[in-house]
Scaffold this active site. Structure first.
Site, PDB file in Angstrom:
ATOM      1  N   GLY C 148       0.824  -1.193   0.000  1.00 41.83           N
ATOM      2  CA  GLY C 148       0.000   0.000   0.000  1.00 41.83           C
ATOM      3  C   GLY C 148       0.865   1.253   0.000  1.00 41.83           C
ATOM      4  CB  CYS C 149       0.105   4.707  -1.004  1.00 41.93           C
ATOM      5  SG  CYS C 149      -1.546   4.830  -0.280  1.00 41.93           S
TER       6      CYS C 149
END
Lengths: 343, 343, 343, 343
Positions: C148-149
């Protein structure tokens, strides 16, 4: 205290009516409706109102609304026209912020809004709610149709030029821009921050619904048909409208500063800036005020008028309250005299 | 590899030249100057260049610059005109991004820029760096004067109308808006976020320096004098120019879509959108591209042309590199073909 | 040329893959799918790609995808897990940008994502696509689960502290903020400009889906369980993640600058800033880069690590391409070496 | 009517005092000073005040100020401390919005502000202007030192935890973020829109001037020294502070909602949101209000408190007027009860 009802209170003009009326010395909101949010506290939806508003959204029941001294419709178009006739018959005063009663001609309305008008027979009764043009008629009105946000700024910009017969009235050009709140509180892809921020674009260049309203009203003022080219743009910001209006002067190089200052000398909410200044949207943020400036570049034949307003205040809810004050005999500036929020 | 020098590399057109040239397959920056930052690493000032640029700012020494194949001036106006003549005499090619060599008439230059021109005798030698108008002359030029950011968009918008003699050429109106980067990397109160954000305003409505440049160049294209009313506005965002241009059609209701598509059919960096679309600044962010659309509202007599560009790319550094490619015989699109950054 | 397929190309990670791959010297997108936009040109949806991309959205047909050398899933969670097993069986390599294969424990996945996992038996086969932790495993993988970011930035921030056993590993605090593009290209009310602009708020403070992923991966690195408190915030801007990470030093006042510089000395896309600088999201905008800085306020016992990245690049599509380069034996920096867009 | 003087009226806390006092029923601004703008109309500098303010900037003459009932210093630090003693001796009440009188220890002040304190002997006399902590002392004060914008939010966030002895007081962490107006109305390069917009960064991570003020005041509340790690960040927006505060609970998983609701039950300007909501800066924009929420992620041992305020209102000018109301025996909410501007 004036008892106020608001129909359709979940949009931005609704919450702005609540914000402004919370500080109004002579009016009190007693009913606010929303089909989608019945039973929910208003300040749960709008936490800025915590401590200022104890209301709960209700069904738009005719009886409760008819008991109000005045009912605002803060709804999309095609809502008010179905409910207003009955309310008027019940004796209520109505101020419609939507487009339903702005155009006198139901055929033109249908062409631009894509539906048949529900009560064309009541159009003649509506007074166009631009106090600077129609103050007396508003005072006697039972149904006021508030102008669109763009038309307010654009008409205030052109009015002194047309009233004085100073320009060619068939070559009016209005290049205007609005913050995103003009599109309402709606989940549309075009309006999410990632699409609308850090961006500028025109829209509706081939024709926008506010154009016929502008031509109708300015035509009344000019005493004959006018031709308006209107191109709206979307600004990467929340509030504010800026209109840059161009007209061809009959007398090149005419000094327009005194023309504008004289025309608006007695208006509490139209503010002609000193020569050389440019209006900004931020200096009218949150205020019921239109600021104007005028220039004639290089002293030639084109007049440039710049007008700013907060689209949710002088372009919508503030102007509606201004109309309410006039209709109900209150001082016109009640609840509307506060300065804008800067920075 | 072409050896490139950059004079005045601490502004936004400077850092944008570095960003674009870092990805250029046939050019290398070998010298970058700044009087104020001598000895400082470029990537200390611009951390986006860490890993891409090992250069250190130097004094603007003539010898080092003369040894370059091409020198870009990314300086404010009134700098290049003092250094360029000597560089040209030393055999260098110069691409000036400032205003110093844009106007042919030194008198007009002085009137708008408030100073005497330092080398009026070299003005005739400068080629106006708008490749879409002057590609061949640029190929043979030793001194190119890149257009201003507004003039690029506005001229590309009006060109098909004027070239085809389709509009009244004395009533051109350009209402344009720029992101704040157009004002440069300067600590001015008007440009701090708290003043410029969440705001929109016109500026220079009574007359802006880009107006004579537009009239000179469009007059050349039209084969006679044109009259342009130009009003710039400041957008609350970083990059991007949008021009909304109005002209009075000789033939009301003319279909302008094929006119524009034909006119720009072979241009790699001018992109006419399909009918009905509106250009946005965000779709050209970071790209060397002008996107255009045209409309004739209500099929009447006013043409509306909308043009967008990134003011730092097609409006400045990208266009300068496009000129460099042409001057040095490289493929015109080298280093400039990447898409814009969206969202 | 490597043949690339993209599943779910209408979101922001999709258009970002297209932008980055357009400049990649060794890869070509040959198929892009979207159930909702079948038959539409990609550059009609994303006009920034006009001139760079001639593709048309197609149905996600297994045969065409299986013929690709690598297939990216740029879909919301709960899509890839239904299609990936068949693709793997057909011999394709898959890089999943969604959350479907990030967690090893299907039970934990279900608890956070609210659905039963469709192929828990394939979870063990997925390699976590953080090259700085798992470069060799990625090189041999057929299925890569991109982080994920938020987890990318937060893990890169904590890694040197945990790898060196310098902090209490049960008291890690990450206060992070993301631009709105992290929420995807979706018409949600919370993300319209009028709601998300000029605003800052935390969300998911009681628990966010990226938390178990961070604890799983950092636990691997630390060699034992870690405790992470993670609070995400929404920034009023488009791109960028900033993580501010706090940990309790075992040795108060320890000089962490050399620790970080040494740890990342050979990493092409992790950039430790000089002591005293603070990373900014804007200096990595559009770039596949994480910039880091570390401080120990007042020389006490709390370490503060700041990390920035572009959530769509190093936090998503750029990192996915970095993984592709590694999987397919290309130079890891291919197509990813360009500087960020500043300003 | 209370006669108010404002020293240093050209900054944002100055114009905000004027905006708020324009709507105050019991106070009137009679003098406003600025060395740099003597003789200029206030509404020429701040056009949002056109129609609300007829004042002209004057020299900061002691006599005129001493004739006021209360004098606000809206100056940078190191101004008030030179003028305040004489004003106090002349009998005036002073409310200082700067940092000059916030710290009791002149040595600590000097260390953080880099200059010798001009009147250390008056420090003991100053009351710290956080009404929620010191209401009674403010009522009797002649000199009030208003808290910094960050300290207001952070202290209100931690107070219920410390007052109840619920957390380790040596491990407090505050990760806070401010809109750019916190940096004042100054032309600094870091704050121009092109640098500060579309960006997020920490600053002063190694130590910020507001840290000792927070430790001093929270230490008073806790009855012993506290340890605070404070990292401020710059938000790409105009107004608003958000503090995310972390503390280690003595009792993991404790339900903190009733703790916060009870603690602030009687406070008119501190608003504990219902459980599960997150405060936003936009819901307090323009309002004198701090909104708080509390969470215990995963029911573990870390408490997370989120606090928002408008840095120019509850974080500065609004709080100063709140103090004025208390000092002068007016209802505390006078002029401060309006809702925030949303959207």
């Amino acid at each position: 205290m004036i008892r106020v009802g608001i129909v359709g209170g979940t949009g931005y003009t609704g919450v702005e009516l609540l914000r402004l009326l919370a500080a109004h010395p002579g009016a009190e909101v007693v009913a606010i409706t929303s089909r989608g949010e019945v039973g929910r506290r208003v300040d749960d939806l709008f936490p800025n109102l915590r401590g200022s508003c104890d209301l709960v959204f209700t069904e738009p029941a005719a009886a409760a609304l008819a008991a109000c001294d005045v009912v605002f419709f803060a709804t999309p178009h095609n809502v008010a026209m179905h409910s207003v006739p009955a309310l008027l018959d019940a004796g209520a005063r109505v101020i419609d912020l939507s487009a339903d009663f702005r155009l006198r001609d139901a055929g033109i309305w249908s062409r631009w809004y894509g539906e048949t008008h529900a009560c064309p027979e009541r159009l003649a009764e509506a007074v166009y709610g631009l106090p600077e043009f129609h103050r007396e008629a508003i005072a006697g009105a039972r149904l006021v149709a508030c102008p669109g946000c763009y038309p307010t700024a654009i008409q205030l910009a052109f009015a002194p030029l047309l009233a004085g017969d100073l320009v060619d009235r068939d070559q009016l050009i209005a290049s205007a821009a609005s913050g995103v709140s003009g599109a309402g509180r709606q989940a549309k892809l075009d309006n999410i921050l990632t699409e609308a921020s850090d961006n500028f674009k025109a829209y509706g260049a081939a024709g926008h619904r506010h154009q016929p309203e502008i031509e109708q009203s300015l035509g009344d003022l000019a005493g004959g048909p006018v031709g308006v080219t209107f191109v709206p743009h979307l600004l990467p910001m929340i509030r504010g409208i800026h209109a840059t209006c161009f007209a061809r002067l009959k007398t090149p190089g005419l000094d327009l500063q005194p023309v504008f200052e004289d025309y608006y000398a007695d208006e509490p909410f139209v503010d002609v800036l000193p020569a050389g200044q440019h209006p900004q949207t931020r200096t009218v943020r949150g205020a019921n005020r239109c600021q104007l400036a005028v220039a004639v570049p290089q002293g030639r034949e084109t007049a440039v008028v710049m007008a700013t307003e907060d689209n949710l205040v002088k372009g919508a809810s503030g102007q509606a309250i201004q109309c309410m004050n006039i209709m109900l005999g209150l001082p016109e500036t009640n609840g509307l005299a506060h300065p804008g929020l800067l920075p």
